[in-house]
Design a protein around this motif. Structure first.
Motif, PDB file in Angstrom:
ATOM      1  N   GLN A 154     -10.364  13.551  -6.356  1.00  0.00           N
ATOM      2  CA  GLN A 154     -10.735  13.703  -7.757  1.00  0.00           C
ATOM      3  C   GLN A 154      -9.571  13.200  -8.592  1.00  0.00           C
ATOM      4  N   MET A 155      -9.844  12.222  -9.440  1.00  0.00           N
ATOM      5  CA  MET A 155      -8.803  11.599 -10.250  1.00  0.00           C
ATOM      6  C   MET A 155      -9.111  11.830 -11.719  1.00  0.00           C
ATOM      7  N   ASN A 156      -8.237  12.538 -12.387  1.00  0.00           N
ATOM      8  CA  ASN A 156      -8.392  12.832 -13.815  1.00  0.00           C
ATOM      9  C   ASN A 156      -7.242  12.200 -14.590  1.00  0.00           C
ATOM     10  N   SER A 157      -7.430  12.120 -15.894  1.00  0.00           N
ATOM     11  CA  SER A 157      -6.388  11.561 -16.783  1.00  0.00           C
ATOM     12  C   SER A 157      -5.864  10.233 -16.259  1.00  0.00           C
ATOM     13  N   LEU A 158      -6.778   9.367 -15.908  1.00  0.00           N
ATOM     14  CA  LEU A 158      -6.394   8.094 -15.290  1.00  0.00           C
ATOM     15  C   LEU A 158      -5.602   7.226 -16.251  1.00  0.00           C
ATOM     16  N   LYS A 159      -4.666   6.482 -15.666  1.00  0.00           N
ATOM     17  CA  LYS A 159      -3.780   5.590 -16.410  1.00  0.00           C
ATOM     18  C   LYS A 159      -3.955   4.166 -15.897  1.00  0.00           C
ATOM     19  N   PRO A 160      -3.614   3.173 -16.694  1.00  0.00           N
ATOM     20  CA  PRO A 160      -3.725   1.788 -16.219  1.00  0.00           C
ATOM     21  C   PRO A 160      -2.949   1.544 -14.924  1.00  0.00           C
ATOM     22  N   GLU A 161      -1.850   2.229 -14.737  1.00  0.00           N
ATOM     23  CA  GLU A 161      -1.066   2.040 -13.521  1.00  0.00           C
ATOM     24  C   GLU A 161      -1.714   2.647 -12.282  1.00  0.00           C
ATOM     25  N   ASP A 162      -2.821   3.353 -12.446  1.00  0.00           N
ATOM     26  CA  ASP A 162      -3.585   3.842 -11.296  1.00  0.00           C
ATOM     27  C   ASP A 162      -4.519   2.765 -10.738  1.00  0.00           C
ATOM     28  N   THR A 163      -4.597   1.650 -11.403  1.00  0.00           N
ATOM     29  CA  THR A 163      -5.463   0.557 -10.955  1.00  0.00           C
ATOM     30  C   THR A 163      -5.048   0.052  -9.582  1.00  0.00           C
ATOM     31  N   ARG A 187       0.839  -1.186   0.000  1.00  0.00           N
ATOM     32  CA  ARG A 187       0.000   0.000   0.000  1.00  0.00           C
ATOM     33  C   ARG A 187       0.883   1.248   0.000  1.00  0.00           C
ATOM     34  N   GLU A 188       0.522   2.245  -0.792  1.00  0.00           N
ATOM     35  CA  GLU A 188       1.314   3.468  -0.889  1.00  0.00           C
ATOM     36  C   GLU A 188       0.410   4.689  -0.725  1.00  0.00           C
ATOM     37  N   LEU A 189       0.970   5.722  -0.151  1.00  0.00           N
ATOM     38  CA  LEU A 189       0.259   6.995   0.010  1.00  0.00           C
ATOM     39  C   LEU A 189       0.324   7.759  -1.315  1.00  0.00           C
ATOM     40  N   VAL A 190      -0.823   8.198  -1.815  1.00  0.00           N
ATOM     41  CA  VAL A 190      -0.817   8.952  -3.068  1.00  0.00           C
ATOM     42  C   VAL A 190      -1.107  10.434  -2.864  1.00  0.00           C
ATOM     43  N   ALA A 191      -1.811  10.778  -1.778  1.00  0.00           N
ATOM     44  CA  ALA A 191      -2.113  12.189  -1.534  1.00  0.00           C
ATOM     45  C   ALA A 191      -2.488  12.360  -0.076  1.00  0.00           C
ATOM     46  N   GLN A 192      -2.211  13.528   0.469  1.00  0.00           N
ATOM     47  CA  GLN A 192      -2.617  13.825   1.827  1.00  0.00           C
ATOM     48  C   GLN A 192      -2.998  15.291   1.935  1.00  0.00           C
ATOM     49  N   VAL A 193      -3.829  15.590   2.944  1.00  0.00           N
ATOM     50  CA  VAL A 193      -4.293  16.964   3.138  1.00  0.00           C
ATOM     51  C   VAL A 193      -4.394  17.243   4.629  1.00  0.00           C
ATOM     52  N   THR A 194      -3.939  18.411   5.037  1.00  0.00           N
ATOM     53  CA  THR A 194      -4.020  18.809   6.440  1.00  0.00           C
ATOM     54  C   THR A 194      -5.430  19.292   6.766  1.00  0.00           C
ATOM     55  N   SER A 195      -5.695  19.500   8.029  1.00  0.00           N
ATOM     56  CA  SER A 195      -7.008  19.994   8.440  1.00  0.00           C
ATOM     57  C   SER A 195      -7.289  21.359   7.839  1.00  0.00           C
ATOM     58  N   GLY A 196      -6.269  22.115   7.560  1.00  0.00           N
ATOM     59  CA  GLY A 196      -6.433  23.439   6.973  1.00  0.00           C
ATOM     60  C   GLY A 196      -6.466  23.456   5.466  1.00  0.00           C
ATOM     61  N   GLY A 197      -6.307  22.281   4.840  1.00  0.00           N
ATOM     62  CA  GLY A 197      -6.437  22.196   3.393  1.00  0.00           C
ATOM     63  C   GLY A 197      -5.144  22.173   2.604  1.00  0.00           C
ATOM     64  N   TYR A 198      -4.009  22.149   3.300  1.00  0.00           N
ATOM     65  CA  TYR A 198      -2.734  22.062   2.573  1.00  0.00           C
ATOM     66  C   TYR A 198      -2.528  20.633   2.114  1.00  0.00           C
ATOM     67  N   SER A 199      -2.205  20.448   0.829  1.00  0.00           N
ATOM     68  CA  SER A 199      -2.117  19.106   0.266  1.00  0.00           C
ATOM     69  C   SER A 199      -0.773  18.855  -0.388  1.00  0.00           C
ATOM     70  N   ASN A 200      -0.405  17.604  -0.471  1.00  0.00           N
ATOM     71  CA  ASN A 200       0.719  17.209  -1.308  1.00  0.00           C
ATOM     72  C   ASN A 200       0.475  15.816  -1.861  1.00  0.00           C
ATOM     73  N   TYR A 201       1.255  15.475  -2.895  1.00  0.00           N
ATOM     74  CA  TYR A 201       0.960  14.319  -3.734  1.00  0.00           C
ATOM     75  C   TYR A 201       2.204  13.526  -4.061  1.00  0.00           C
ATOM     76  N   ALA A 202       1.992  12.256  -4.304  1.00  0.00           N
ATOM     77  CA  ALA A 202       3.057  11.438  -4.867  1.00  0.00           C
ATOM     78  C   ALA A 202       3.349  11.931  -6.283  1.00  0.00           C
ATOM     79  N   GLU A 203       4.590  11.790  -6.695  1.00  0.00           N
ATOM     80  CA  GLU A 203       4.986  12.269  -8.019  1.00  0.00           C
ATOM     81  C   GLU A 203       4.161  11.626  -9.133  1.00  0.00           C
ATOM     82  N   SER A 204       3.784  10.390  -8.932  1.00  0.00           N
ATOM     83  CA  SER A 204       3.072   9.647  -9.968  1.00  0.00           C
ATOM     84  C   SER A 204       1.671  10.184 -10.251  1.00  0.00           C
ATOM     85  N   VAL A 205       1.102  10.970  -9.324  1.00  0.00           N
ATOM     86  CA  VAL A 205      -0.263  11.469  -9.504  1.00  0.00           C
ATOM     87  C   VAL A 205      -0.332  12.983  -9.544  1.00  0.00           C
ATOM     88  N   LYS A 206       0.788  13.632  -9.324  1.00  0.00           N
ATOM     89  CA  LYS A 206       0.804  15.090  -9.265  1.00  0.00           C
ATOM     90  C   LYS A 206       0.297  15.674 -10.581  1.00  0.00           C
TER      91      LYS A 206
END
Length: 116
Positions: A81-90, A45-64
């Motif tokens: 929200q996931m856009n431009s999905l790729k097979p590797e996002d499965t 399992r890998e982290l792809v995105a996270q967000v603080t209580s105040g709304g600050y977010s960051n992302y894994a390079e693969s989904v940025k």
């Protein structure tokens, strides 16, 4: 113990979009850094995105640039929200605190399959 219920997954063609939701029980949600994780078949399992209580977010390079994480602290709901999905996002997508405590429980997840 926080309960987490993920939804919104499905089968989508490459280039398509999906919006995942996660409803969390318990008051801890409003203060916690929350994340979306995914687990592909046979992988950890890998982290792809996270967000603080105040709304600050960051992302894994693969989904940025393609994924957007957000939250509604009134509804105790986390979104991805996931856009431009790729097979590797499965994979199976889960939400949880970030970092996820070792002893935490996980929801059932929601399956995302990107395939033509």
């Amino acid at each position: 113990q926080v309960q987490l219920v993920e939804s919104g997954g499905g089968l989508v063609q490459p280039g398509g979009s999906l919006r995942l939701s996660c409803v969390a029980s318990g008051s801890i949600f409003r203060l916690a850094v929350m994340g979306w994780y995914r687990q592909a078949l046979g992988k950890e399992r890998e982290l792809v995105a996270q967000v603080t209580s105040g709304g600050y977010s960051n992302y894994a390079e693969s989904v940025k640039g393609r994924f957007t994480i957000s939250r509604d602290n009134v509804k105790n709901t986390l979104y991805l929200q996931m856009n431009s999905l790729k097979p590797e996002d499965t994979g199976v997508y889960y939400c949880n605190r970030s970092p996820a405590p070792v002893s935490t429980s996980w929801g059932q997840g929601t399956q995302v399959t990107v395939s033509s």
